[in-house]
Design a protein around this motif. Sequence first.
Motif, PDB file in Angstrom:
ATOM      1  N   VAL A 543       0.938  -1.036   0.074  1.00 22.43           N
ATOM      2  CA  VAL A 543       0.083   0.115  -0.074  1.00 22.43           C
ATOM      3  C   VAL A 543       0.704   1.192  -0.102  1.00 22.43           C
ATOM      4  O   VAL A 543       1.790   1.442   0.567  1.00 22.43           O
ATOM      5  N   PHE A 544       0.631   2.225  -1.004  1.00 25.14           N
ATOM      6  CA  PHE A 544       1.400   3.490  -1.202  1.00 25.14           C
ATOM      7  C   PHE A 544       0.335   4.358  -0.386  1.00 25.14           C
ATOM      8  O   PHE A 544      -0.779   4.705  -0.723  1.00 25.14           O
ATOM      9  N   HIS A 545       0.983   5.261   0.591  1.00 21.62           N
ATOM     10  CA  HIS A 545       0.219   6.217   1.320  1.00 21.62           C
ATOM     11  C   HIS A 545       0.761   7.548   0.863  1.00 21.62           C
ATOM     12  O   HIS A 545       2.086   7.742   1.049  1.00 21.62           O
ATOM     13  N   ILE A 546      -0.204   8.344   0.289  1.00 22.76           N
ATOM     14  CA  ILE A 546       0.070   9.862  -0.132  1.00 22.76           C
ATOM     15  C   ILE A 546      -0.699  10.598   1.056  1.00 22.76           C
ATOM     16  O   ILE A 546      -1.765  10.741   0.843  1.00 22.76           O
ATOM     17  N   PRO A 547       0.321  11.191   1.839  1.00 27.90           N
ATOM     18  CA  PRO A 547      -0.537  12.218   2.735  1.00 27.90           C
ATOM     19  C   PRO A 547      -0.736  13.359   2.054  1.00 27.90           C
ATOM     20  O   PRO A 547      -0.326  13.853   0.934  1.00 27.90           O
ATOM     21  N   LEU A 548      -1.974  13.826   2.627  1.00 27.25           N
ATOM     22  CA  LEU A 548      -2.243  15.263   2.141  1.00 27.25           C
ATOM     23  C   LEU A 548      -1.440  16.445   2.743  1.00 27.25           C
ATOM     24  O   LEU A 548      -1.530  16.434   4.134  1.00 27.25           O
ATOM     25  N   GLN A 549      -0.824  17.212   1.956  1.00 25.51           N
ATOM     26  CA  GLN A 549       0.031  18.047   2.631  1.00 25.51           C
ATOM     27  C   GLN A 549      -0.491  19.049   3.655  1.00 25.51           C
ATOM     28  O   GLN A 549       0.025  19.137   4.804  1.00 25.51           O
ATOM     29  N   LEU A 567       4.752   7.799   0.738  1.00 28.04           N
ATOM     30  CA  LEU A 567       5.205   8.641  -0.569  1.00 28.04           C
ATOM     31  C   LEU A 567       5.196  10.129  -0.020  1.00 28.04           C
ATOM     32  O   LEU A 567       4.634  10.392   0.906  1.00 28.04           O
ATOM     33  N   PRO A 568       5.748  11.089  -0.801  1.00 29.80           N
ATOM     34  CA  PRO A 568       5.908  12.532  -0.426  1.00 29.80           C
ATOM     35  C   PRO A 568       4.454  13.106  -0.576  1.00 29.80           C
ATOM     36  O   PRO A 568       3.486  12.529  -1.055  1.00 29.80           O
ATOM     37  N   ASP A 569       4.332  14.041   0.349  1.00 32.89           N
ATOM     38  CA  ASP A 569       2.775  14.739   0.277  1.00 32.89           C
ATOM     39  C   ASP A 569       2.329  15.116  -0.940  1.00 32.89           C
ATOM     40  O   ASP A 569       3.046  15.544  -2.003  1.00 32.89           O
ATOM     41  N   TRP A 570       1.050  15.115  -1.033  1.00 29.94           N
ATOM     42  CA  TRP A 570       0.325  15.511  -2.399  1.00 29.94           C
ATOM     43  C   TRP A 570      -0.364  17.052  -1.823  1.00 29.94           C
ATOM     44  O   TRP A 570      -1.179  16.989  -0.961  1.00 29.94           O
TER      45      TRP A 570
END
Length: 611
Positions: A543-549, A567-570
């Motif tokens: 699972v790739f987790h993309i945090p909300l910036q 992963l880096p923030d979106w």
Amino acid sequence: MKKLFGSVLALLIVTTAVSQNTLGYWQQKVDYKMTIDMDVETYQYKGTQNLVYTNNSPDTLDRVFYHLYFNAFQPGSEMDVRSRTIADPDDRVKDRISKLSPSEIGYIKLISLTQDGMALTYEVVGTVLEVQLNKPIQPGQSTTFEMVWDAQVPLQIRRSGRNSSEGVALSMTQWYPKMAEYDFEGWHADPYIAREFHGVWGDFDVKITIDADYTIGGTGYLQNPAEIGHGYQLPGQKTMKPKNGKYTWHFVAPNVHDFTWAADDEYIHDVYKGPNGVDLHFFYKNNPEIKENWKNLQPKTAELLAFFNEHIGPYPYKQYSVIQGGDGGMEYAMCTLITGERKFESLVGVTAHELAHSWFQFLLATNEAKHEWMDEGFTSYISDEAMNVVMDQKNPNPQAGSYRGYGFLATSGKEQPQSTHADRYHSNRAYGISAYSKGAVFLAQLGYVIGEAHLKETLKRYYSEWKFKHPTPNDFIRVAEKVSGFELDWYLTDWTQTTNTIDYAISSVSEENGKTTVQLERIGLMPMPIDLYVRYEDGSEQVFHIPLQMARAEKDNPFPQINWTVLPDWAWAYPTYQFEITNGKKVQIMVIDATQRMADINPKNNSFGME
Ligand SMILES: [Zn+2]
């Protein structure tokens, strides 16, 4: 000694932290003493009320407002006209109010009203009594109002009234002159049009004189059970003879913001011992077709109470009553009125929902006219979770129905923001889905954003900090922020104050030289963090987790058995997001939020590699 010092210090720190969260908070107080004399032939009653009002606000009050809810049941009232002009009227109301005869309408007619012994001038405006004060109430001062009134109980049309469709004689809800709430937003003297309430916390002392054949269930502890009997007395205790064919029932209810009762001359009254020494009372008609269900309901109610105690916080009163009455299911102080001729699952379901309201709206007394989603939505969420356990429903997602309802509304073009006043939706249906379904999704989806453990802790801390008060949406989200470490103002704002929707998509997945490039797209306006589930051709998962910036935090791995890669923030303004998978594995399928707790309005574009 050192250890002891440590624990005392810890206690001090906790106490300070709790009080600081509500620092500057104030609320009004009102203590009622009422005497009622009911005529069960004419359904008219006489009432007296001694009301001590304490102004804890920083403002000087030169007027007050009371609700006179029974006046809604008169031809031409706002409730009547609204029901005859709304697109989808409630079947229970329709045009029935317009057809009431003078002996069938409801009313509360004032005989007198004084403040500290001096007569007051007042005006009755529909369901609201406007009162000019002789003496303004200064901050920190108390004043005493005395009222005498005559009233008539309407034919049962909505919630309150006489002769319900199941033959219950008296459903006495919203039945007395009730002081409107004044809070940091000023007066809330809402007219009674359709729904929702907001009351002042205080103590009630109520004496009801009624024909001796009638059994009363409702708010408060009966003070004279040995005199009255009717199932309240100790086993074998002899009761007293009624005076002139009537008993006077004396109830006391500490720290509540409403008082309700129901009465019938055919009630069966059972008492069942619930958790934490709470007495569960059941009042139902002596009807052979419903008796078995009402007996079986009793242990289930105890299990439900235990579930809510554990998942929100301990029920603080020593009594709760489930009463056959009203016209569906409605929550009140220390009791509920429900219709009783139901299938067992439905009887438990309605009890679960109304009992859950003891926390969400009663103890955590949000202004439900303004924040109906905190009332109905939170209640729907926790009661659906409870039903799944207590009725062993084995539903993998008890909130799935709420998600479906919300998805339907959000794509219908008819959604209004959840911050709409409960009376101001264009249809009853839009209100219902917004308050119940979208409100339940608010919590379930918050679990997706901050993690289930943080959601659970949030509900408990919300209860411990805000019970017996009037929390607002911001108070709730601040608790969630403190528990989780997330910034969540975006979540509260977009979800509850706009009709912005969530739509994320997997726009492309391309492979070159053993490297997979994934491009995602944000199509909807509402921001969310992304959990992207991948299964590779070799069967392994990730699972790739993309945090909300703008959330300024990331959640813990909710799937401990699966590789979790952050992963880096979106950052929200960027419509697309790209990353590469360089582990050399071939992607078989890919899904945004495999748990389906993110309420994406277009799930079709959320997956790759699936038929
Ligand atoms: Zn409800």
